[in-house]
Design a protein around this motif. Structure first.
Motif, mmCIF file in Angstrom:
data_model
loop_
_atom_site.group_PDB
_atom_site.id
_atom_site.type_symbol
_atom_site.label_atom_id
_atom_site.label_comp_id
_atom_site.label_asym_id
_atom_site.label_seq_id
_atom_site.Cartn_x
_atom_site.Cartn_y
_atom_site.Cartn_z
ATOM 1 N N ALA A 1 -2.560 1.173 0.254
ATOM 2 C CA ALA A 1 -3.778 0.758 1.124
ATOM 3 C C ALA A 1 -3.948 -0.568 1.249
ATOM 4 O O ALA A 1 -4.287 -1.029 2.478
ATOM 5 N N LYS A 2 -3.762 -1.252 0.098
ATOM 6 C CA LYS A 2 -4.233 -2.913 0.058
ATOM 7 C C LYS A 2 -2.927 -3.557 0.788
ATOM 8 O O LYS A 2 -3.320 -4.674 1.650
ATOM 9 N N VAL A 3 -1.993 -3.023 0.709
ATOM 10 C CA VAL A 3 -0.567 -3.654 1.411
ATOM 11 C C VAL A 3 -0.680 -3.355 2.960
ATOM 12 O O VAL A 3 -0.583 -4.368 3.737
ATOM 13 N N ALA A 4 -1.163 -2.137 3.433
ATOM 14 C CA ALA A 4 -1.349 -1.734 4.584
ATOM 15 C C ALA A 4 -2.263 -2.557 5.322
ATOM 16 O O ALA A 4 -2.269 -2.904 6.616
ATOM 17 N N ASP A 5 -3.245 -3.357 4.696
ATOM 18 C CA ASP A 5 -4.315 -3.929 5.223
ATOM 19 C C ASP A 5 -3.836 -5.241 5.864
ATOM 20 O O ASP A 5 -4.258 -5.778 6.792
ATOM 21 N N TYR A 6 -2.682 -5.625 5.473
ATOM 22 C CA TYR A 6 -2.268 -6.859 5.837
ATOM 23 C C TYR A 6 -0.578 -6.588 6.792
ATOM 24 O O TYR A 6 -0.014 -7.608 7.069
ATOM 25 N N LEU A 7 -0.392 -5.348 6.991
ATOM 26 C CA LEU A 7 0.503 -5.181 8.128
ATOM 27 C C LEU A 7 -0.023 -4.809 9.175
ATOM 28 O O LEU A 7 -0.937 -4.240 9.674
ATOM 29 N N TYR A 8 0.527 -5.290 10.336
ATOM 30 C CA TYR A 8 0.271 -5.094 11.661
ATOM 31 C C TYR A 8 0.413 -3.565 12.041
ATOM 32 O O TYR A 8 -0.545 -2.871 12.672
ATOM 33 N N THR A 9 1.386 -2.782 11.408
ATOM 34 C CA THR A 9 1.472 -1.270 11.667
ATOM 35 C C THR A 9 0.289 -0.555 10.936
ATOM 36 O O THR A 9 -0.278 0.298 11.402
#
Length: 245
Positions: free
Chosen positions: A188-196
């Motif tokens: 979830a933390k990584v996803a916050d910095y992915l445009y997807t």
């Protein structure tokens, strides 16, 4: 930089016919629609309206991620790598077609197909009452970033095999992390910095009729990805671009 719209149109129509006739490229959008339709019809949607809405939203996010990542990267990187591998770009360049004209004419039909499939995923997933304007805006923006990333892969790779090897880990990271971000705090933390990841969150907010579906954080993340991708593309275009083939 002068661009001939006539040449772009000719390349656009040629590439569109090639893409529609190429099953290995069309498998991306077809599978995205097929998977969402199958999941929507077969898997239980929940015992109440809230659970049903969540499942429909998740199916929609799945289809979007599948279409945008698989279609966007593969359909933009593989043909470009193939052109380089077969040296057919040299023929195009000697026929006065500029690299910019070739790239725009080649990427535009892919973007068109992605946008159409993104829209078709709405009725297929069962999601209704969504703000269609914001939906098209966020999905098209994400699709454009993916096309640029695919173009980078196509410029870096000298063969189709290399393009495929480079594409797979990119697709896995950008697609799988947002999909499983609800199940793992680290993802979830990584996803916050992915445009997807930002796109998936925005789609979930749109489906739930949130008052503020697209956050400022998502806009900033998308903008950063777009700028970085463009800079990287222009860098590799200058070093190994179409005009140099």
């Amino acid at each position: 930089m002068n661009i001939s719209l006539r040449k772009v149109k000719v390349i656009f129509m040629m590439k569109l016919r090639m893409i529609l006739a190429n099953l290995s490229i069309m498998i991306g959008p077809l599978m995205a629609l097929g998977f969402v339709f199958m999941y929507h019809k077969i898997m239980p949607s929940g015992g109440n309206a809230e659970e049903a809405q969540f499942m429909q939203s998740y199916f929609l996010q799945l289809g979007l991620l599948f279409n945008i990542m698989m279609t966007g990267i593969m359909a933009s990187s593989m043909p470009l790598a193939e052109e380089k591998e077969k040296n057919t770009l040299r023929v195009l360049m000697t026929s006065s077609v500029k690299g910019s004209e070739f790239f725009i004419g080649s990427m535009a039909p892919v973007l068109l197909i992605m946008v159409i499939v993104n829209i078709l995923l709405l009725p297929v997933s069962g999601v209704s009452g969504i703000n269609i304007g914001l939906y098209i805006l966020i999905t098209t923006f994400s699709s454009l970033i993916t096309l640029i990333i695919g173009g980078i892969v196509g410029l870096v790779a000298n063969t189709q095999m290399t393009a495929s090897l480079l594409s797979v880990p990119l697709m896995m990271v950008l697609m799988m992390i947002p999909l499983f971000s609800n199940m793992n705090e680290g993802m979830a933390k990584v996803a916050d910095y992915l445009y997807t990841g930002g796109m998936s969150e925005s789609i979930a907010n749109l489906a739930s009729k949130s008052a503020d579906p697209i956050s400022t954080h998502t806009v900033i993340v998308h903008f950063i990805w777009l700028v970085v991708s463009l800079v990287a593309f222009l860098y590799y275009y200058k070093r190994r671009g179409l005009d140099n083939d």
